[in-house]
Design an enzyme around this catalytic site. Structure first.
Site, short mmCIF file in Angstrom:
data_model
loop_
_atom_site.label_atom_id
_atom_site.label_comp_id
_atom_site.label_asym_id
_atom_site.label_seq_id
_atom_site.Cartn_x
_atom_site.Cartn_y
_atom_site.Cartn_z
N LYS A 44 12.19 1.88 -0.92
CA LYS A 44 12.56 1.95 0.65
C LYS A 44 12.97 0.64 1.28
O LYS A 44 13.52 0.90 2.43
CB LYS A 44 11.43 2.72 1.18
N GLY A 45 12.15 -0.29 0.74
CA GLY A 45 12.31 -1.48 1.72
C GLY A 45 13.56 -1.90 2.00
O GLY A 45 13.73 -2.69 2.91
N ASP A 102 15.45 -5.72 -0.86
CA ASP A 102 14.44 -6.59 0.22
C ASP A 102 13.93 -7.99 -0.13
O ASP A 102 13.90 -8.85 0.44
CB ASP A 102 13.76 -5.74 1.18
N ASP A 105 10.11 -10.41 -6.54
CA ASP A 105 8.76 -11.20 -6.64
C ASP A 105 8.77 -11.53 -7.98
O ASP A 105 9.27 -12.75 -8.49
CB ASP A 105 7.94 -9.90 -6.39
N PHE A 154 2.11 -12.91 2.03
CA PHE A 154 2.44 -11.17 1.93
C PHE A 154 3.17 -11.03 3.30
O PHE A 154 2.65 -11.30 4.56
CB PHE A 154 1.13 -10.52 2.14
N VAL A 155 4.42 -10.55 3.13
CA VAL A 155 5.49 -10.39 4.17
C VAL A 155 5.56 -8.76 4.56
O VAL A 155 5.67 -8.11 3.46
CB VAL A 155 6.63 -11.30 3.89
N ASP A 161 6.74 -3.10 3.43
CA ASP A 161 5.51 -2.54 3.94
C ASP A 161 4.48 -3.16 3.60
O ASP A 161 4.46 -3.72 2.44
CB ASP A 161 5.80 -1.20 3.44
N ARG A 167 7.06 -1.18 8.28
CA ARG A 167 8.59 -1.18 7.93
C ARG A 167 9.27 -1.43 9.26
O ARG A 167 10.53 -1.83 9.14
CB ARG A 167 8.90 -0.17 7.22
C1 PRP Z 1 9.34 -3.98 -4.00
C2 PRP Z 1 10.82 -4.49 -3.58
C3 PRP Z 1 11.35 -4.55 -4.95
C4 PRP Z 1 10.50 -4.95 -5.79
C5 PRP Z 1 10.48 -6.55 -6.31
O1 PRP Z 1 9.49 -2.48 -3.92
O2 PRP Z 1 11.64 -3.75 -2.55
O3 PRP Z 1 11.97 -3.42 -5.32
O4 PRP Z 1 9.25 -4.52 -5.13
O5 PRP Z 1 9.20 -6.78 -6.89
P1 PRP Z 1 9.41 -7.36 -8.38
O6 PRP Z 1 10.39 -8.35 -8.43
O7 PRP Z 1 8.34 -7.74 -8.87
O8 PRP Z 1 9.82 -6.37 -9.25
P2 PRP Z 1 8.29 -1.91 -3.83
O9 PRP Z 1 7.85 -1.10 -5.09
O10 PRP Z 1 7.18 -2.35 -2.83
O11 PRP Z 1 8.57 -0.56 -3.13
P3 PRP Z 1 9.21 -0.01 -1.63
O12 PRP Z 1 10.53 -0.97 -1.20
O13 PRP Z 1 9.48 1.51 -1.54
O14 PRP Z 1 8.38 -0.65 -0.66
#
Ligand code: PRP
Length: 182
Positions: A44-45, A102, A105, A154-155, A161, A167
């Protein structure tokens, strides 16, 4: 500002400048290509970033959505990528895909998605991320377009979120540790 936010890391003005710059780069790189340009928003991010970015592009685009999970609850990465909502269209050979994230990581999500979309037959696959945390990388992955490199904090906000909260904030802020260490 909300009491859970320690500081603003990327304010609205900087976000607007970042989105304008990336839109210009994409316009320049994709103008005049014969294929359909598909913005693939990873839920969703990336919803807020994708919406702002598409408004600033001047070339025709289409949008689609996927949802994957790479995180368990809280702040740690589970190390696996699961597809929760897949892309359904069948004409990916006619599409130049730009995967919109978004944040990067560990790099697992985008590394997996790029391979997956190529295997599904996309004409090309490139990646865009608003934020990049290279210090957290576990797999070797470099996005094609980067908004801003940030430290390992932690952003939240602008789509990002903590436990589905924050969000809606119009800026990217650092969460106070006591919020997620409770
Ligand atoms: C977050 C972000 C990426 C992923 C990055 O999504 O939006 O999709 O994690 O992490 P990585 O590089 O370690 O794979 P999240 O799973 O938190 O879902 P969301 O966007 O629905 O909050």
């Amino acid at each position: 500002m909300r009491e859970e936010i320690q500081k603003i890391l990327v304010d609205e003005k900087e976000l607007d400048a970042i989105v304008t710059r990336i839109a210009g780069e994409i316009d320049r790189d994709y103008r005049g290509r014969g294929k359909r340009l598909l913005l693939l928003c990873i839920l969703k991010g990336s919803v807020v970033f994708t919406g702002d970015l598409m408004k600033k592009l001047t070339i025709p685009v289409e949008i689609d959505f996927m949802k994957v999970s790479s995180y368990g609850a809280g702040t740690t990465s589970s190390g696996t990528v699961n597809i929760i909502l897949d892309i359904l269209r069948k004409d990916l050979d006619q599409c130049d895909i730009l995967v919109i994230e978004d944040i990067i990581d560990s790099g697992r999500t985008l590394a997996y998605l790029v391979d997956y979309l190529k295997l599904k037959g996309a004409n090309s696959v490139k990646t865009v991320t608003l934020l990049d945390k290279p210090d957290r990388r576990v797999v070797d992955f470099e996005p094609d377009y980067i908004g801003k490199i940030i430290p390992d904090e932690f952003v939240v906000g602008y789509g990002l979120d903590y436990d589905e909260r924050f969000r809606e904030l119009p800026f990217v802020g650092v969460l106070k540790p006591e919020v997620y260490e409770k």
